[in-house]
Enzyme design. Sequence first.
Site, PDB file in Angstrom:
ATOM      1  N   CYS A   1       0.851  -1.177   0.000  1.00  0.00           N
ATOM      2  CA  CYS A   1       0.000   0.000   0.000  1.00  0.00           C
ATOM      3  C   CYS A   1       0.895   1.238   0.000  1.00  0.00           C
ATOM      4  O   CYS A   1       1.803   1.356   0.833  1.00  0.00           O
ATOM      5  CB  CYS A   1      -0.910  -0.007   1.227  1.00  0.00           C
TER       6      CYS A   1
ATOM      7  N   CYS B   1       0.411   3.145   3.605  1.00  0.00           N
ATOM      8  CA  CYS B   1       0.833   2.636   4.920  1.00  0.00           C
ATOM      9  C   CYS B   1       1.878   1.525   4.875  1.00  0.00           C
ATOM     10  O   CYS B   1       2.378   1.116   5.911  1.00  0.00           O
ATOM     11  CB  CYS B   1      -0.385   2.153   5.712  1.00  0.00           C
TER      12      CYS B   1
ATOM     13  N   CYS C   1      -7.305  -1.342   1.471  1.00  0.00           N
ATOM     14  CA  CYS C   1      -6.201  -1.799   2.314  1.00  0.00           C
ATOM     15  C   CYS C   1      -6.769  -2.056   3.705  1.00  0.00           C
ATOM     16  O   CYS C   1      -7.437  -1.193   4.280  1.00  0.00           O
ATOM     17  CB  CYS C   1      -5.102  -0.736   2.382  1.00  0.00           C
TER      18      CYS C   1
ATOM     19  N   CYS D   1      -5.064   0.593   6.467  1.00  0.00           N
ATOM     20  CA  CYS D   1      -5.365   2.035   6.516  1.00  0.00           C
ATOM     21  C   CYS D   1      -6.706   2.405   5.889  1.00  0.00           C
ATOM     22  O   CYS D   1      -7.113   3.558   5.956  1.00  0.00           O
ATOM     23  CB  CYS D   1      -4.239   2.839   5.867  1.00  0.00           C
TER      24      CYS D   1
ATOM     25  N   CYS E   1      -8.296  -5.612  -9.862  1.00  0.00           N
ATOM     26  CA  CYS E   1      -7.919  -4.527 -10.763  1.00  0.00           C
ATOM     27  C   CYS E   1      -7.554  -3.316  -9.903  1.00  0.00           C
ATOM     28  O   CYS E   1      -8.428  -2.646  -9.358  1.00  0.00           O
ATOM     29  CB  CYS E   1      -9.095  -4.231 -11.687  1.00  0.00           C
TER      30      CYS E   1
END
Length: 162
Positions: free
Chosen positions: A78, A81, A127, A130, A150
């Site tokens: 991510c 984070c 995510c 976060c 995607c």
Amino acid sequence: MKLSALTLTLLVAALAKSFAQDHVPQPFSNMTDKVQKTDAEWKNLLTPEQYYVLRGKGTERAFTGEYAENHDHGIYKCAACGQQLFNSETKFESGTGWPSFYAPISKEAVSEETDRKFFIKRTEVLCAKCGGHLGHVFEDGPKPTGLRYCMNSAALKLEKTE
């Protein structure tokens, strides 16, 4: 067509229940690890494009992202984070213009919510650490899962391996 008050009430109740069930986010794997920042902190941490995608639930234009046609090996994290999200071994060429994967690195790495933007029911991928918007998952991917995660390149950061 004339609906009775009872029919209308039942219809509204059924729709409300369906809508509520669709919007129950999956639990985070470890609530103590969840990253929480103010909007100002996110704006300061992320580039404008990352903020637009990750916090504003935006979508980058197809075929413009850094990882759309990337074939380097490593772990996609991510961009907000650092949570490990996808292994490059699960990346495939979907022809859509966005990096696509057939599975996350673990079920706990991402969470999913129903997205009804533009009057289309889709599954949004977030995510789990976060809550940043990553993209969407579709049921038209390759084996072994049949899924296509995607993702937006702006939401990812590749940690390359040799």
